[in-house]
Design a protein around this motif. Structure first.
Motif, mmCIF file in Angstrom:
data_model
loop_
_atom_site.group_PDB
_atom_site.id
_atom_site.type_symbol
_atom_site.label_atom_id
_atom_site.label_comp_id
_atom_site.label_asym_id
_atom_site.label_seq_id
_atom_site.Cartn_x
_atom_site.Cartn_y
_atom_site.Cartn_z
ATOM 1 N N VAL A 1 8.290 22.525 22.505
ATOM 2 C CA VAL A 1 9.297 22.473 23.556
ATOM 3 C C VAL A 1 10.653 22.794 22.944
ATOM 4 O O VAL A 1 11.065 22.153 21.972
ATOM 5 C CB VAL A 1 9.330 21.074 24.214
ATOM 6 C CG1 VAL A 1 10.389 21.011 25.299
ATOM 7 C CG2 VAL A 1 7.960 20.719 24.766
ATOM 8 N N SER A 2 11.350 23.793 23.510
ATOM 9 C CA SER A 2 12.638 24.183 22.953
ATOM 10 C C SER A 2 13.733 23.206 23.357
ATOM 11 O O SER A 2 14.607 22.891 22.585
ATOM 12 C CB SER A 2 13.016 25.590 23.411
ATOM 13 O OG SER A 2 13.208 25.602 24.804
ATOM 14 N N THR B 1 4.687 28.519 36.939
ATOM 15 C CA THR B 1 3.449 28.438 36.167
ATOM 16 C C THR B 1 3.285 29.690 35.306
ATOM 17 O O THR B 1 3.759 30.761 35.664
ATOM 18 C CB THR B 1 2.203 28.318 37.085
ATOM 19 O OG1 THR B 1 2.138 29.455 37.927
ATOM 20 C CG2 THR B 1 2.236 27.053 37.917
ATOM 21 N N THR B 2 2.601 29.507 34.168
ATOM 22 C CA THR B 2 2.315 30.619 33.274
ATOM 23 C C THR B 2 0.887 30.486 32.773
ATOM 24 O O THR B 2 0.474 29.403 32.355
ATOM 25 C CB THR B 2 3.281 30.625 32.064
ATOM 26 O OG1 THR B 2 4.624 30.690 32.544
ATOM 27 C CG2 THR B 2 3.019 31.808 31.153
ATOM 28 N N VAL C 1 1.570 31.720 24.642
ATOM 29 C CA VAL C 1 2.572 32.196 25.593
ATOM 30 C C VAL C 1 3.811 31.313 25.506
ATOM 31 O O VAL C 1 3.739 30.169 25.080
ATOM 32 C CB VAL C 1 2.074 32.192 27.058
ATOM 33 C CG1 VAL C 1 0.876 33.075 27.254
ATOM 34 C CG2 VAL C 1 1.810 30.791 27.546
ATOM 35 N N THR C 2 4.917 31.885 25.932
ATOM 36 C CA THR C 2 6.132 31.103 26.110
ATOM 37 C C THR C 2 6.404 31.030 27.594
ATOM 38 O O THR C 2 6.603 32.054 28.248
ATOM 39 C CB THR C 2 7.325 31.729 25.361
ATOM 40 O OG1 THR C 2 7.017 31.739 23.974
ATOM 41 C CG2 THR C 2 8.585 30.914 25.592
ATOM 42 N N ILE D 1 8.786 26.372 27.003
ATOM 43 C CA ILE D 1 7.651 25.755 26.317
ATOM 44 C C ILE D 1 6.775 26.862 25.745
ATOM 45 O O ILE D 1 6.455 27.823 26.447
ATOM 46 C CB ILE D 1 6.783 24.938 27.300
ATOM 47 C CG1 ILE D 1 7.624 23.952 28.089
ATOM 48 C CG2 ILE D 1 5.650 24.238 26.579
ATOM 49 C CD1 ILE D 1 6.923 23.431 29.322
ATOM 50 N N THR D 2 6.362 26.715 24.488
ATOM 51 C CA THR D 2 5.391 27.638 23.901
ATOM 52 C C THR D 2 4.081 26.883 23.752
ATOM 53 O O THR D 2 4.048 25.774 23.212
ATOM 54 C CB THR D 2 5.861 28.165 22.530
ATOM 55 O OG1 THR D 2 7.096 28.857 22.721
ATOM 56 C CG2 THR D 2 4.835 29.105 21.927
ATOM 57 N N VAL D 3 3.006 27.477 24.266
ATOM 58 C CA VAL D 3 1.680 26.863 24.202
ATOM 59 C C VAL D 3 0.749 27.787 23.425
ATOM 60 O O VAL D 3 0.641 28.969 23.733
ATOM 61 C CB VAL D 3 1.104 26.610 25.618
ATOM 62 C CG1 VAL D 3 -0.301 26.036 25.537
ATOM 63 C CG2 VAL D 3 2.006 25.688 26.410
ATOM 64 N N THR D 4 0.101 27.230 22.411
ATOM 65 C CA THR D 4 -0.913 27.933 21.631
ATOM 66 C C THR D 4 -2.220 27.196 21.852
ATOM 67 O O THR D 4 -2.274 25.972 21.688
ATOM 68 C CB THR D 4 -0.567 27.920 20.126
ATOM 69 O OG1 THR D 4 0.733 28.474 19.955
ATOM 70 C CG2 THR D 4 -1.583 28.708 19.331
#
Length: 118
Positions: A44-45, A23-24, A15-16, A109-112
């Motif tokens: 982190v962009s 929160t995501t 998700v980004t 923030i992109t979290v995989t």
């Protein structure tokens, strides 16, 4: 996913977390099961001074990874970190999933994440 000769339900999410979002959810929790995380990549962009983010085991849950930048220079864009919890993984609270939470309205923030339910 096979661990010690037993099969478990694999879990993955990407998700980004966009700026302005508190929160995501990355991986949804499953009632009566525990999520074990094997590997997490955080990209982190843009991360400025005084901003922070954390990974939690639910919406407003317990934080198990926290990153904060104090008065130092900007973290910079395109920064990534990887967390490797090994073959057996890091267990979160039963029934909870993986969430990302940030303190700033300017932080993307992109979290995989990869893991399994047991």
């Amino acid at each position: 996913m096979e661990i010690r000769g037993r099969q478990y339900q694999a879990a993955q999410g990407i998700v980004t977390h966009t700026a302005g979002t508190d929160t995501t959810e990355v991986i949804a929790g499953v009632t009566g099961k525990t999520l074990f995380l094997n590997y997490v990549i955080i990209s982190v962009s843009d991360f400025g001074k005084g901003e922070s983010f954390k990974l939690t085991d639910g919406d407003a849950g317990t934080a198990f990874f926290f990153e904060e930048i104090g008065a130092q220079a900007d973290y910079g864009s395109g920064t990534s970190q990887s967390l490797n919890f090994g073959e057996y993984g890091l267990d979160l609270t039963e029934g909870n999933g993986l969430w990302v939470e940030s303190s700033a309205a300017t932080l993307d923030i992109t979290v995989t994440a990869l893991g399994y339910f047991k």
